[in-house]
Design a protein around this motif. Structure first.
Motif, PDB file in Angstrom:
ATOM      1  N   SER B 225       0.767  -1.062  -0.160  1.00 48.20           N
ATOM      2  CA  SER B 225       0.010   0.057   0.009  1.00 48.20           C
ATOM      3  C   SER B 225       0.819   1.053   0.011  1.00 48.20           C
ATOM      4  O   SER B 225       1.749   1.511   0.901  1.00 48.20           O
ATOM      5  N   GLU B 226       0.578   2.122  -0.796  1.00 49.01           N
ATOM      6  CA  GLU B 226       1.515   3.437  -1.045  1.00 49.01           C
ATOM      7  C   GLU B 226       0.370   4.448  -0.885  1.00 49.01           C
ATOM      8  O   GLU B 226      -0.717   4.709  -1.452  1.00 49.01           O
ATOM      9  N   GLN B 227       0.700   5.364  -0.026  1.00 49.50           N
ATOM     10  CA  GLN B 227      -0.439   6.504   0.257  1.00 49.50           C
ATOM     11  C   GLN B 227       0.367   7.875   0.646  1.00 49.50           C
ATOM     12  O   GLN B 227       0.977   7.862   1.323  1.00 49.50           O
ATOM     13  N   GLY B 228       0.200   8.638  -0.289  1.00 51.47           N
ATOM     14  CA  GLY B 228       0.710  10.316  -0.422  1.00 51.47           C
ATOM     15  C   GLY B 228       0.039  10.957   0.964  1.00 51.47           C
ATOM     16  O   GLY B 228      -1.193  10.724   1.263  1.00 51.47           O
ATOM     17  N   LEU B 229       0.995  11.808   1.424  1.00 51.04           N
ATOM     18  CA  LEU B 229       0.206  12.598   2.651  1.00 51.04           C
ATOM     19  C   LEU B 229       0.748  13.986   2.168  1.00 51.04           C
ATOM     20  O   LEU B 229       1.715  14.336   1.701  1.00 51.04           O
ATOM     21  N   THR B 230      -0.185  14.951   2.396  1.00 55.48           N
ATOM     22  CA  THR B 230      -0.086  16.253   2.476  1.00 55.48           C
ATOM     23  C   THR B 230      -0.141  17.157   3.584  1.00 55.48           C
ATOM     24  O   THR B 230       0.713  18.009   4.023  1.00 55.48           O
ATOM     25  N   ASP B 231      -1.313  16.423   4.459  1.00 55.31           N
ATOM     26  CA  ASP B 231      -1.526  17.401   5.685  1.00 55.31           C
ATOM     27  C   ASP B 231      -0.966  16.279   6.775  1.00 55.31           C
ATOM     28  O   ASP B 231      -1.505  15.159   7.003  1.00 55.31           O
ATOM     29  N   PRO B 232      -0.029  16.811   7.676  1.00 55.00           N
ATOM     30  CA  PRO B 232       0.632  16.077   8.344  1.00 55.00           C
ATOM     31  C   PRO B 232      -0.014  15.478   9.695  1.00 55.00           C
ATOM     32  O   PRO B 232      -0.008  14.302  10.315  1.00 55.00           O
ATOM     33  N   ALA B 233      -1.289  16.175   9.692  1.00 54.08           N
ATOM     34  CA  ALA B 233      -2.224  15.779  10.747  1.00 54.08           C
ATOM     35  C   ALA B 233      -3.211  14.697  10.589  1.00 54.08           C
ATOM     36  O   ALA B 233      -3.967  13.906  10.929  1.00 54.08           O
ATOM     37  N   LYS B 234      -2.994  14.234   8.954  1.00 53.95           N
ATOM     38  CA  LYS B 234      -4.070  12.954   8.593  1.00 53.95           C
ATOM     39  C   LYS B 234      -3.329  11.567   9.002  1.00 53.95           C
ATOM     40  O   LYS B 234      -3.685  10.763   8.202  1.00 53.95           O
ATOM     41  N   GLY B 235      -2.165  11.537   9.621  1.00 57.32           N
ATOM     42  CA  GLY B 235      -1.472  10.258   9.605  1.00 57.32           C
ATOM     43  C   GLY B 235      -2.494   9.224  10.078  1.00 57.32           C
ATOM     44  O   GLY B 235      -2.444   8.044   9.583  1.00 57.32           O
ATOM     45  N   ASN B 248      -2.797  -7.410   7.272  1.00 61.03           N
ATOM     46  CA  ASN B 248      -1.565  -8.249   7.703  1.00 61.03           C
ATOM     47  C   ASN B 248      -0.265  -7.485   7.449  1.00 61.03           C
ATOM     48  O   ASN B 248       0.859  -7.795   7.233  1.00 61.03           O
ATOM     49  N   LEU B 249      -0.278  -6.257   7.591  1.00 63.06           N
ATOM     50  CA  LEU B 249       0.784  -5.181   7.440  1.00 63.06           C
ATOM     51  C   LEU B 249       1.718  -5.622   8.418  1.00 63.06           C
ATOM     52  O   LEU B 249       1.726  -5.534   9.701  1.00 63.06           O
ATOM     53  N   GLY B 250       2.929  -5.935   8.187  1.00 63.96           N
ATOM     54  CA  GLY B 250       4.039  -6.061   8.927  1.00 63.96           C
ATOM     55  C   GLY B 250       4.734  -4.740   9.305  1.00 63.96           C
ATOM     56  O   GLY B 250       5.451  -4.748  10.572  1.00 63.96           O
ATOM     57  N   GLY B 251       4.773  -3.788   8.507  1.00 67.42           N
ATOM     58  CA  GLY B 251       5.427  -2.633   9.043  1.00 67.42           C
ATOM     59  C   GLY B 251       5.200  -1.414   8.109  1.00 67.42           C
ATOM     60  O   GLY B 251       4.317  -1.733   6.905  1.00 67.42           O
ATOM     61  N   VAL B 252       5.210  -0.269   8.625  1.00 67.40           N
ATOM     62  CA  VAL B 252       4.701   1.033   7.769  1.00 67.40           C
ATOM     63  C   VAL B 252       5.998   1.835   7.905  1.00 67.40           C
ATOM     64  O   VAL B 252       6.529   2.110   8.917  1.00 67.40           O
ATOM     65  N   TYR B 253       6.354   2.413   6.844  1.00 65.00           N
ATOM     66  CA  TYR B 253       7.327   3.523   6.621  1.00 65.00           C
ATOM     67  C   TYR B 253       6.359   4.883   6.549  1.00 65.00           C
ATOM     68  O   TYR B 253       5.585   5.091   5.801  1.00 65.00           O
ATOM     69  N   VAL B 254       6.954   5.894   7.443  1.00 67.81           N
ATOM     70  CA  VAL B 254       6.152   7.180   7.514  1.00 67.81           C
ATOM     71  C   VAL B 254       7.320   8.386   7.338  1.00 67.81           C
ATOM     72  O   VAL B 254       7.985   8.034   7.785  1.00 67.81           O
ATOM     73  N   THR B 255       6.960   9.099   6.275  1.00 64.59           N
ATOM     74  CA  THR B 255       7.567  10.144   5.735  1.00 64.59           C
ATOM     75  C   THR B 255       8.194  11.024   6.669  1.00 64.59           C
ATOM     76  O   THR B 255       9.392  11.301   6.745  1.00 64.59           O
ATOM     77  N   TRP B 256       7.742  11.445   7.970  1.00 67.15           N
ATOM     78  CA  TRP B 256       8.549  12.102   9.124  1.00 67.15           C
ATOM     79  C   TRP B 256       7.508  11.942  10.248  1.00 67.15           C
ATOM     80  O   TRP B 256       6.292  11.411  10.371  1.00 67.15           O
ATOM     81  N   ALA B 257       7.998  12.449  11.507  1.00 69.66           N
ATOM     82  CA  ALA B 257       7.531  12.046  12.615  1.00 69.66           C
ATOM     83  C   ALA B 257       6.215  12.590  12.894  1.00 69.66           C
ATOM     84  O   ALA B 257       5.313  11.692  13.466  1.00 69.66           O
ATOM     85  N   GLN B 258       5.734  13.718  12.701  1.00 68.21           N
ATOM     86  CA  GLN B 258       4.571  14.157  12.961  1.00 68.21           C
ATOM     87  C   GLN B 258       3.266  13.188  12.476  1.00 68.21           C
ATOM     88  O   GLN B 258       2.553  12.526  12.912  1.00 68.21           O
ATOM     89  N   PRO B 259       3.195  12.849  11.347  1.00 68.63           N
ATOM     90  CA  PRO B 259       2.284  11.968  10.854  1.00 68.63           C
ATOM     91  C   PRO B 259       2.543  10.522  11.272  1.00 68.63           C
ATOM     92  O   PRO B 259       1.280   9.747  11.626  1.00 68.63           O
ATOM     93  N   ALA B 260       3.796  10.223  11.560  1.00 71.44           N
ATOM     94  CA  ALA B 260       4.001   8.995  12.289  1.00 71.44           C
ATOM     95  C   ALA B 260       3.128   8.695  13.652  1.00 71.44           C
ATOM     96  O   ALA B 260       2.943   7.585  14.103  1.00 71.44           O
TER      97      ALA B 260
END
Lengths: 311, 361
Positions: B225-235, B248-260
């Motif tokens: 799954s690939e999901q673009g993010l523009t508003d960091p509050a939408k993580g 069954n997601l084993g892991g998620v990469y998040v572009t930076w800390a706030q959305p994470a």
């Protein structure tokens, strides 16, 4: 506090801040022609937009979509210029699109009868979304020298065009608000719409017109930004909405309609510009700048709204 | 005739696909090396030092500097602190500090205002290349030396309008995040990829490097799954949707800390204790979860304080007409529960927050 001081608080505040900075920052480049000119140039777009907002607030409406419309206008003009359209036609197209945004806002307010606060807030998302989608989030370059010179970036007889624009538009705004029938209608509609209706004033038409003016004003600011910054982006102007409303209200325009002041909003806009400029020159950290600006704004709002009896 | 046309059509499609695949692979390979905004090769910050003669000239020059940033954050605070401390050591006075709050008009206003103090040097992040070209015009006209962080105004030339660009080892940050997620997931399983959906050089390079590393080195890890993010509050919302579609997601990469932080909130709300998160830039709530052995596997951080020092030194060398390479990078580091105390200090030059320290003790 005396009545005179309360009613003219914004001018006293502006004078006090100006004198204080002139003394305290005399060795920091504050009191130089180039810096004071910078303050005026930086305050000019806010003052122009505040003038249009003054009409909207005076008619007891609000336009929260103006920041997004500014961004949209910059993009329309940039795309048109890049497509080879003449700069005058590009500018007119941007003004047309922005006025259309104002018309759609006005339609929802006057025909669908939705509160302008909600309508313009919702429409902000639509405008920003379209602007983002159109450009794929890119910032576009505005390279047309004639356009940049005419709108915001050039000089006319040594006077920056941004200042000429602001002076001309604020004078027109003042005359229209204070000395024309339309100005009187706007204030009457904002003061008491029912009474205005009974006097034969077409309330819906007046409200529609102020919303269209607001869209047009935002479009014009977009052109001035695009000219001065030689670029266009959906994000341009997005932070201006609250600054413009704050400058208008501390300048003596009522958030609840029926009262507007063009000289006051000019003073309000320059006060906000002076604060940003002086605090930066004083070497304040960014955090300190934000705190001081917030406190001064709070003080100005408290006094100016009390003087009008807004509760 | 018809057959010939069909063969030609199929041939064209095969050729186009081959070309596309080829360029995609090339793009992947490129994503694994940090390049400057204009494709410049990188030089390590550690190699840029003042000679003793240059240090004397800098001290004697009575220079001044303005620090003009794009926003306010932990990262900017640390860069600013590193730059200010280093400038002070070299005898350069900081005369103005500004924050453009990601507003292009304010960015220009800050430069014009700072110029009233006639700074010899400006250290700044021109966050929008096109708009920044007009914003920094007055500084260029006054021959003020410019050192940029992570980006460069359009059509500005190295050695002419600016001294150098300094940034993180962006590709390394993405690579380290990928390696760390692979370790946490045993190099297999389904991965969610939340990337910054905006044309921003810094996040784009980091995100692309993560993806390229997973694709090239971990064949048993699949980005489902690939999901673009523009508003960091939408993580949180993004993670909820991602999990609903891919339980069954084993892991998620998040572009930076706030959305994470939002992604972590979504996992917690769902009672999910198995999906791992990797992200970039230090954050207190994420670090607390990490040391509690929660969902956060690692945080890849940059040496923000060192970036500020590097900008200051490069600027000082530029002031005394010394030579500085066009593109400098500071190293990235992977922070896990085991090295968080040193990592925090190294990245932000601050002691570990008490709440995290308490969890460690």
């Amino acid at each position: 506090m005396t009545k005179v001081l309360k009613e003219n608080f914004i001018y006293f505040a502006l004078l006090t801040v100006f004198v204080l900075f002139s003394i305290l920052l005399r060795n920091d480049g504050f009191f130089t022609t180039s810096n004071l000119l910078n303050v005026l140039i930086q305050s000019a777009p806010i003052a122009i937009m505040a003038m249009f907002t003054c009409f909207v607030l005076s008619a007891r409406e609000i336009d929260l979509s103006l920041g997004a419309t500014i961004g949209l206008s910059t993009l329309v003009v940039a795309i048109s210029l890049q497509a080879g359209l003449h700069w005058i036609l590009s500018a007119l197209l941007a003004l047309l699109v922005s006025s259309l945004v104002g018309f759609i806002n006005g339609f929802f307010v006057t025909v669908v009868k939705l509160p302008s606060f909600l309508t313009t807030l919702a429409f902000t998302g639509v405008i920003t979304g379209v602007a983002r989608w159109t450009t794929d989030l890119r910032t576009l370059s505005v390279g047309d020298r004639s356009f940049a010179g005419f709108f915001g970036g050039g000089k006319f007889y040594g006077i920056p065009s941004m200042i000429i624009w602001a002076t001309a538009l604020l004078v027109i705004g003042y005359v229209v608000l204070q000395h024309t029938k339309f100005g009187a209608w706007v204030l009457a509609v904002g003061d008491n719409p029912t009474s205005a209706q009974s006097q034969g004033i077409k309330v819906a038409r007046v409200k529609m017109l102020v919303m269209v003016f607001s869209g047009f004003g935002a479009g014009l600011i977009g052109l001035l930004y695009a000219g001065r910054l030689e670029s266009a982006s959906y994000i341009m102007g997005s932070g201006d909405t609250l600054t413009v409303i704050a400058a208008t209200v501390i300048g003596g325009t009522s958030l609840f309609g029926g009262k507007g002041s063009i000289p006051g909003l000019l003073a309000g806009s320059v006060l906000l510009g002076l604060l940003t400029n002086g605090l930066l020159l004083a070497g304040f950290s960014v955090t300190q700048q934000i705190i001081v600006q917030g406190l001064v704004l709070l003080l100005a709002l408290s006094v100016s709204s009390k003087s009008k009896g807004d509760n | 005739m018809k057959n010939r046309k069909q063969i030609a059509g199929v041939g064209a499609i095969v050729l186009a696909l081959t070309t596309l695949t080829g360029s995609f692979q090339a793009a992947n390979a490129n994503a694994l090396v940090t390049k400057g905004p204009n494709g410049e090769a990188a030089t390590a910050c550690a190699t840029v030092k003042l000679t003793s003669a240059q240090a004397k000239s800098v001290k004697a020059g009575k220079f001044s500097a303005a620090l003009l940033w794009h926003t306010s954050s932990d990262f900017v605070t640390a860069v600013n602190a590193g730059a200010a401390a280093s400038l002070k050591r070299m005898g350069i006075k900081v005369v103005a500090t500004g924050d453009a709050q990601f507003d292009t008009a304010k960015q220009k206003a800050n430069v014009d205002t700072a110029m009233a103090k006639k700074p010899s040097l400006i250290l700044g992040l021109p966050f929008d290349g096109v708009a920044a070209a007009a914003a920094y015009k007055s500084a260029v006209a006054a021959k003020t030396k410019l050192v940029f962080l992570s980006n460069v105004p359009d059509k500005f030339a190295y050695g002419k309008e600016y001294v150098t660009i300094v940034t993180d080892d962006l590709a390394q940050m993405g690579i380290k995040a990928a390696d760390s997620l692979a370790t946490a997931m045993g190099a297999k399983g389904e991965v969610g990829y939340v990337f910054h959906d905006a044309a921003y050089y810094v996040t784009n390079q980091r995100d692309q490097a993560f993806k390229a590393r997973i694709l090239s080195k971990y064949p048993n890890m699949k980005i489902v799954s690939e999901q673009g993010l523009t508003d960091p509050a939408k993580g949180q919302e993004i993670a909820q949707a991602m999990l609903a579609k891919n339980p069954n997601l084993g892991g998620v990469y998040v572009t930076w800390a706030q959305p994470a932080e939002g992604v972590l909130a979504a996992l917690k709300a769902a009672g999910n204790k198995t999906t791992k998160i990797v992200t970039l830039d230090l954050s207190e709530p994420l670090a607390v979860d990490m040391v509690r052995n929660g969902n956060v596997a690692s945080i890849t951080a940059d040496a923000a304080y060192a970036l500020g020092e590097c900008m200051a030194v490069a600027g000082a060398i530029g002031l005394v007409k010394g030579k500085v390479p066009p593109f400098l990078i500071a190293p990235a580091l992977t922070v896990t529960a085991s090295n968080i105390e040193e990592g925090w200090k190294l990245s932000l030059n601050r002691p570990l927050p008490a709440i995290i320290k308490k969890e460690l003790d």
